[in-house]
Motif scaffolding. Sequence first.
Motif, PDB file in Angstrom:
ATOM      1  N   SER A 151       0.842  -1.185   0.000  1.00  0.00           N
ATOM      2  CA  SER A 151       0.000   0.000   0.000  1.00  0.00           C
ATOM      3  C   SER A 151       0.878   1.235   0.000  1.00  0.00           C
ATOM      4  N   SER A 152       0.247   2.372  -0.236  1.00  0.00           N
ATOM      5  CA  SER A 152       0.993   3.624  -0.236  1.00  0.00           C
ATOM      6  C   SER A 152       0.067   4.748   0.127  1.00  0.00           C
ATOM      7  N   GLY A 153       0.651   5.858   0.557  1.00  0.00           N
ATOM      8  CA  GLY A 153      -0.130   7.044   0.863  1.00  0.00           C
ATOM      9  C   GLY A 153       0.358   8.203   0.035  1.00  0.00           C
ATOM     10  N   GLN A 154      -0.527   9.172  -0.185  1.00  0.00           N
ATOM     11  CA  GLN A 154      -0.152  10.331  -0.977  1.00  0.00           C
ATOM     12  C   GLN A 154      -0.658  11.567  -0.268  1.00  0.00           C
ATOM     13  N   ASN A 155       0.215  12.569  -0.088  1.00  0.00           N
ATOM     14  CA  ASN A 155      -0.182  13.784   0.559  1.00  0.00           C
ATOM     15  C   ASN A 155      -1.229  14.518  -0.241  1.00  0.00           C
ATOM     16  N   ILE A 156      -2.301  14.933   0.410  1.00  0.00           N
ATOM     17  CA  ILE A 156      -3.328  15.713  -0.255  1.00  0.00           C
ATOM     18  C   ILE A 156      -2.760  17.038  -0.719  1.00  0.00           C
ATOM     19  N   GLU A 157      -1.752  17.541  -0.028  1.00  0.00           N
ATOM     20  CA  GLU A 157      -1.132  18.805  -0.433  1.00  0.00           C
ATOM     21  C   GLU A 157      -0.604  18.725  -1.860  1.00  0.00           C
ATOM     22  N   ASP A 158      -0.220  17.540  -2.302  1.00  0.00           N
ATOM     23  CA  ASP A 158       0.329  17.375  -3.636  1.00  0.00           C
ATOM     24  C   ASP A 158      -0.746  17.464  -4.710  1.00  0.00           C
ATOM     25  N   THR A 159      -1.973  17.200  -4.374  1.00  0.00           N
ATOM     26  CA  THR A 159      -3.029  17.098  -5.384  1.00  0.00           C
ATOM     27  C   THR A 159      -4.227  17.989  -5.105  1.00  0.00           C
ATOM     28  N   ILE A 213      -4.070  10.242   1.743  1.00  0.00           N
ATOM     29  CA  ILE A 213      -5.002   9.371   1.043  1.00  0.00           C
ATOM     30  C   ILE A 213      -4.370   7.992   1.044  1.00  0.00           C
ATOM     31  N   SER A 214      -5.068   7.011   1.532  1.00  0.00           N
ATOM     32  CA  SER A 214      -4.508   5.668   1.619  1.00  0.00           C
ATOM     33  C   SER A 214      -5.149   4.782   0.554  1.00  0.00           C
ATOM     34  N   TYR A 215      -4.319   4.022  -0.119  1.00  0.00           N
ATOM     35  CA  TYR A 215      -4.842   3.175  -1.184  1.00  0.00           C
ATOM     36  C   TYR A 215      -3.886   2.025  -1.464  1.00  0.00           C
ATOM     37  N   LEU A 250      -9.475  14.583  -8.049  1.00  0.00           N
ATOM     38  CA  LEU A 250      -8.712  13.350  -8.239  1.00  0.00           C
ATOM     39  C   LEU A 250      -7.640  13.217  -7.159  1.00  0.00           C
ATOM     40  N   PRO A 251      -7.669  12.137  -6.392  1.00  0.00           N
ATOM     41  CA  PRO A 251      -6.675  11.943  -5.331  1.00  0.00           C
ATOM     42  C   PRO A 251      -5.279  11.636  -5.854  1.00  0.00           C
TER      43      PRO A 251
END
Length: 412
Positions: free
Chosen positions: A23-31, A81-83, A258-259
């Motif tokens: 799994s991975s996470g992505q900072n909302i600040e980036d998107t 965001i976790s996915y 879009l996340p």
Amino acid sequence: MVKILFKNTFLFVLIALVSCGRSSGQNIEDTKAVKSESASVIVGANRISEYLPLLKSKRVGIVGNQSSVIFKAETKDPNKISYTHLVDSLVTLKVNIKKVFAPEHGFRGNADAGEHVKDGKDPKTGLNVISLYGDNKKPKPEQIKDLDIIIFDIQDVGARFYTYISSLHYVMEACAENNIKLIVLDRPNPNGHYVDGPILDPEFQSFVGMHPVPVVHGLTMGEYAKMINGEKWLKNAVQCDLSVIAVENYTHQTEYSLPIKPSPNLPNDRAINLYPSICFFEGTNVNAGRGTDHQFQVFGSPTLNKAYFDYSYIPESKEGAKSPKHLGEKCYGRDLTNTKKLNHIKLEWLIEAYNNTNNKSGFFNNFFAKLAGGNELQNQIESGLSENEIRKTWASGLEKFNKTRENYIIYK
């Protein structure tokens, strides 16, 4: 924070199983922050209980990229965001995935626009990855002969020249010709709230425009697949065995952020919203923000009048734009980063740039007609027509298309 709503215990258990995998996470600040309406949307990939039974004892191929993910509930960190990637998830669930097919920008989404995407292996799973960009846009019979089902799961942005719908066309055609079932895991269209632009002239068909639709078609991938099938646009009018796993809690007026970046040069909501209007510059001598941190949110060229345009920048080599137009040159143009959300294609900037260039004869290139779907738009701009005058010429085509579009709508 994205909160995916799980409809039943079975789905919750499946997600729990999946979350034990990669799994991975992505900072909302980036998107940009995900809007509240986005939080309740359940994408097709998350509806595992709907499509997992279809995969039992089947040999499966997946067409996907970095956007092909299953979102997970995240309660610990509201800034993430976790996915889990769809491929990783299905491997964990013991689905017999035989291979992965990668469209433009590659399976992990870091290739330049137009860059040749090579075959290889996915380093996370060891699965063979076959490129569907370059010389191999359509899966060959020998590449899919060992498959029973192909899953197509890619985030689209709703523009005719965004090439993922062209990849969809060729995958559907290959499935139809080889008796393979296609499952489209649907996702929202962030530009699905309007329909606009000139209809493509079939004489100008190319990979950036394959069907007689307007620049902004207002359909999700699932709806578009239904239209391809229903209008018999595939070679020899074949139709594929198609199933669409629909999005839940979504209409075409739903605000959806879009996340995950759908491609390297569409970094945020504003770029995605401006893309149908600004992409026309790709067919001119004007840079559309590639090589900056504001792709498709600024435009400029050394040939534009610096006395008229008060904004300037210098394109640099960056990920997703290693050799941008006018690399290292000072470009004069417009900063559109504060533009309000568009509900139509805006030609103002294109016309303004043409009227204020010192090189009108070199302003347009041969790619412009492919993006516009014909020669008419270029001729109209060169003839001095206003935006309103040009828009009026689209009206009858849009009226006819909207009537056809109604036959394939899943989401009102």
